[in-house]
Write a protein that holds these residues in place. Structure first.
Motif, PDB file in Angstrom:
ATOM      1  N   UNK A 529       0.840  -1.203   0.000  1.00 52.08           N
ATOM      2  CA  UNK A 529       0.000   0.000   0.000  1.00 52.08           C
ATOM      3  C   UNK A 529       0.873   1.249   0.000  1.00 52.08           C
ATOM      4  N   UNK A 530       1.966   1.217   0.774  1.00 45.99           N
ATOM      5  CA  UNK A 530       2.893   2.352   0.814  1.00 45.99           C
ATOM      6  C   UNK A 530       3.461   2.623  -0.571  1.00 45.99           C
ATOM      7  N   UNK A 531       3.905   1.580  -1.264  1.00 44.13           N
ATOM      8  CA  UNK A 531       4.475   1.746  -2.612  1.00 44.13           C
ATOM      9  C   UNK A 531       3.432   2.252  -3.589  1.00 44.13           C
ATOM     10  N   UNK A 532       2.200   1.785  -3.446  1.00 44.15           N
ATOM     11  CA  UNK A 532       1.132   2.251  -4.323  1.00 44.15           C
ATOM     12  C   UNK A 532       0.864   3.744  -4.110  1.00 44.15           C
ATOM     13  N   UNK A 533       0.811   4.174  -2.841  1.00 51.53           N
ATOM     14  CA  UNK A 533       0.606   5.595  -2.542  1.00 51.53           C
ATOM     15  C   UNK A 533       1.774   6.429  -3.045  1.00 51.53           C
ATOM     16  N   UNK A 534       2.979   5.891  -2.919  1.00 47.83           N
ATOM     17  CA  UNK A 534       4.164   6.620  -3.371  1.00 47.83           C
ATOM     18  C   UNK A 534       4.144   6.799  -4.889  1.00 47.83           C
TER      19      UNK A 534
END
Length: 776
Positions: A529-534
């Motif tokens: 999820x963090x990578x997707x938001x980034x």
């Protein structure tokens, strides 16, 4: 480990001889001092609440009224209670336990108190009535009519003595609700230059239908709300414009403020952080004690609303699936710090006092010297605050609602504010003005997309070379509130000073416990999820085109010498610059803090008069000087209307909200609110002029601040007027739009600025700006 042991107040072991208790006296001492500090703050808040609650009266006034009343009645031999105590004695057996003298004293106090409260209410309501009059805004700059002078005397008379920050809150008038007819008329006037005859006739028909049918019904509900609520706009504006937005707040909502333009106090990163953080904590202490002076207009007599200061510190925006919320803590004794992928919790108090600048520098040095690696997922964790809001809300609930992740997140969200010790260098370079300031602005606006906690009320960014800046979340308050804090921080920096080596003055503390490293346990699922938001945040950040340049060919001095308003002049020049594309709907932010809990209103700067002037400039017509005067007067009148509650957009917005609650569709309101603001502008006001002597120290000018574009095919323009010969411009747009190029637009505008020297020798343009005008 020694520092960890100091945090334990007592230890005990069980032996055959009994329990062996070991007390840590230092820890107990810190507990005592911390409790003492907390109780002092509670007492101060209680005292300030009483002082604000009785303003414009005072406890001293209470004593004067009561003693005077009782003395008068004693001299006249009258019953001071006017028979009140005797009547109470018929129902309550108080007379048995009180002598006649005691009854007279109690009666005098009761009636005197009632008289004192009555006087306060009269003064408060008279002051509210006086502050509801805005005829003073028609006065030309530097001259006041007799009626305005009399009005100012009465305002001063009923304003009381030594007001604190929140003293005037109960005396400010409520924001009035304009009539539907007037709002529709002004709306049609504002869009006339943007529509052809056929489009305008269609919009006029929609407006007339709304004004006759649905409008009055919606207006009834809005009037009802205005009588019940403190402000009929602000809560809906906060919820629907800010908190319910599901897109990223980075770039789209958050804004930034820059450091000094020419002055570089120190190149030691930890030292700059020490002075800046200490200055901010001093400001918070003054805010807690309500010692910050109220903001005034017009000769320091007309107060503005101070409600937005309440959530400056200890505040964070909390993501939700459908809507966010604002979490505010009454007190926080620590800050959160980010450096090279690690998060730290740093206590701001020790020995019952605030840490000194050198001690804060010591804590920052410890963080900079920490060579530990980020835990899996920790380095880019803050990207969650930079991406879409719904994925962040779901991830927060799934992965940060329990265990040590919750404790770590609480440490950030409940911190006083957030600090980033950035590992890059940013600075204004006189040899490369364009590239250096553009890079600086983009860094403050979005950074790496994971090294700012965009949900905090504000982030302080300290760069590796000692330059600093600020990034602020927008929902809790508007830019002038954060600007007031930032002016304090910049003005304190030269006063606190640095040693020859660039360090803060003072000594390190030998026993100061170090920062606490936050320990996360971030799962592989959460890391996705963090990578997707980034990915979302980086795409947004890479699309932003920022351009900043200090314009010093001429400034406020020359514009005022032609006796015209600098703000009106700049707004008209912006229309002139943008006309190389086309005329467009233009947003200029105006404050409505003359009213209780007021925030902003829109000045629709693209008027028929402005368009006439722009066309005259393009054609080089001889009447352009007269047309400039007419356009400036029109702009200032629009600004007055916006400031005094007669604006267009907030009223239409609230009518639209009511229509949605009622399940009614309005073609007129739907079309109005769907119109894009392709040119969004705002002036950054220098509010505390007394803090910066720009005549003797012109080097102490700030670069101002800016924000991202509101529309994908539009511009975001911020400007700050500094002294008589400098205007700093910040222009943002998106690379993805073929219609916007920030650098070309700004260069074109400055070229037109220089060529359009209308003022020289004219001497006939009048300054119609309201005295003490401020921007939102």
């Amino acid at each position: 480990m020694a520092e960890a042991h100091q945090a334990v107040a007592f230890q005990f072991t069980v032996t055959p001889d009994g329990i062996d208790l070991h007390l840590c006296h230092e820890a107990l001492r810190q507990v005592y001092l911390s409790g003492l500090h907390s109780w002092k703050k509670r007492f101060v808040r209680f005292k300030n609440g009483v002082m604000t609650g009785v303003y414009p009266g005072s406890p001293a006034g209470f004593m004067i009224v009561v003693v005077s009343y009782m003395s008068y009645n004693k001299y006249k031999m009258l019953d001071p209670s006017l028979g009140l105590v005797a009547k109470l004695g018929q129902h309550i057996p108080i007379s048995r336990y009180m002598s006649t003298d005691s009854q007279r004293i109690v009666g005098g106090v009761l009636v005197g108190t009632g008289l004192w409260v009555t006087i306060i209410m009269i003064m408060r309501n008279v002051l509210k009535s006086l502050l509801s009059w805005h005829g003073w805004m028609q006065s030309r700059h530097g001259s006041l009519t007799l009626s305005t002078r009399v009005w100012l005397f009465l305002v001063k008379l009923f304003s009381g003595r030594k007001p604190m920050l929140y003293s005037f809150q109960n005396s400010l008038p409520r924001l009035p609700v304009p009539s539907v007819k007037d709002t529709c008329r002004r709306y049609l006037e504002s869009v006339r230059p943007l529509m052809n005859d056929e489009q305008f006739e269609r919009m006029t028909a929609l407006s007339k239908d709304f004004e006759k049918n649905l409008g009055p019904r919606l207006q009834w509900y809005l009037k009802l709300k205005s009588w019940w609520a403190s402000n009929y706009v602000s809560d809906w504006w906060e919820e629907y414009i800010y908190l319910r937005g599901r897109g990223p707040i980075m770039v789209n909502s958050n804004y930034y403020a820059m450091d000094f333009l020419y002055v570089f106090p120190t190149s030691v990163q930890a030292a700059r952080a020490g002075n800046a953080i200490h200055s901010i904590m001093l400001y918070r202490r003054k805010l807690d004690r309500a010692q910050i002076k109220p903001i005034y207009l017009l000769a320091n007599k007309v107060p503005l609303c101070s409600a937005q200061w309440e959530r400056m510190f200890n505040t964070s925006r909390i993501p939700g699936v459908e809507t966010d919320t604002i979490q505010h803590m009454n007190e926080s004794k620590h800050i959160a710090v980010y450096h090279k992928g690690r998060f730290f919790k740093v206590w701001m108090f020790y020995d019952g006092r605030l840490l000194l600048p050198r001690e804060i520098e010591q804590q920052m040095e410890r963080i900079l010297a920490d060579k530990s690696e980020p835990s899996p997922g920790e380095e880019k964790l803050a990207a969650l605050t930079a991406g879409e809001r719904t994925p962040w809300a779901k991830a927060r609930d799934a992965h940060f609602s329990r265990g040590k992740n919750k404790l770590c997140l609480d440490a950030i969200e409940k911190a006083a504010f957030f600090v980033t010790l950035d590992d890059t260098e940013q600075r204004y370079d006189a040899d490369n003005k364009v590239k250096s300031l553009d890079s600086y602005a983009k860094s403050l606006l979005h950074g790496k997309c994971y090294d700012r906690w965009f949900d905090k009320s504000f982030n302080i960014i300290i760069y590796k070379n000692g330059t600093m800046g600020l990034n602020a979340e927008h929902s809790w308050a508007d830019a002038p509130i954060v600007g007031h804090l930032w002016e304090h921080v910049l003005s304190m920096d030269p006063k606190l000073g640095y040693t020859e080596e660039g360090h803060c003055h003072g000594k390190q503390h030998p026993n100061l416990p170090g920062p606490q490293r936050l320990q996360w346990d971030i799962s592989a699922e959460c890391q996705e999820v963090i990578e997707s938001s980034l990915t979302v945040a980086r795409a947004l950040a890479d699309d932003v085109d920022c351009h900043i340049i200090p314009f010093n060919e001429f400034g406020k001095g020359l514009i005022k010498s032609c006796r015209t308003s600098p703000d009106a002049f700049i707004q008209i020049a912006l229309q002139l610059a943008h006309y190389r594309v086309r005329f467009c709907l233009t947003y200029e932010a105006s404050m409505t803090r003359l009213f209780r809990e007021g925030r902003t209103e829109t000045v629709r700067s693209c008027t028929m008069e402005t368009c006439d002037f722009v066309r005259a400039m393009v054609r080089d017509e001889t009447e352009r000087l007269r047309l400039l005067k007419v356009a400036a007067e029109k702009h200032q009148n629009m600004y007055r209307l916006a400031m005094t509650g007669e604006g267009i957009d907030r009223h239409l917005f609230c009518l639209y909200v009511v229509s949605k609650y009622l399940g009614e569709d309005s073609a007129f309101l739907k079309e109005v609110l769907s119109e894009p603001w392709r040119l969004s502008t705002s002036q950054t006001p220098l509010q505390q002029v007394e803090l910066f002597d720009l005549v003797r120290h012109p080097e102490l000018v700030s670069s101002g601040g800016g924000f991202g574009p509101v529309a994908d095919d539009g511009y975001g323009v911020s400007y700050i007027i500094l002294g008589d010969s400098l205007i700093n411009f910040h222009i943002s747009s998106k690379f993805s739009s073929p219609e916007t190029v920030s650098r070309a637009s700004l260069s074109d505008m400055l070229e037109r600025f220089s060529r359009a020297n209308f003022c020289t020798g004219s001497g006939e343009l009048q300054n119609n700006s309201p005295p003490g005008q401020q921007r939102a």
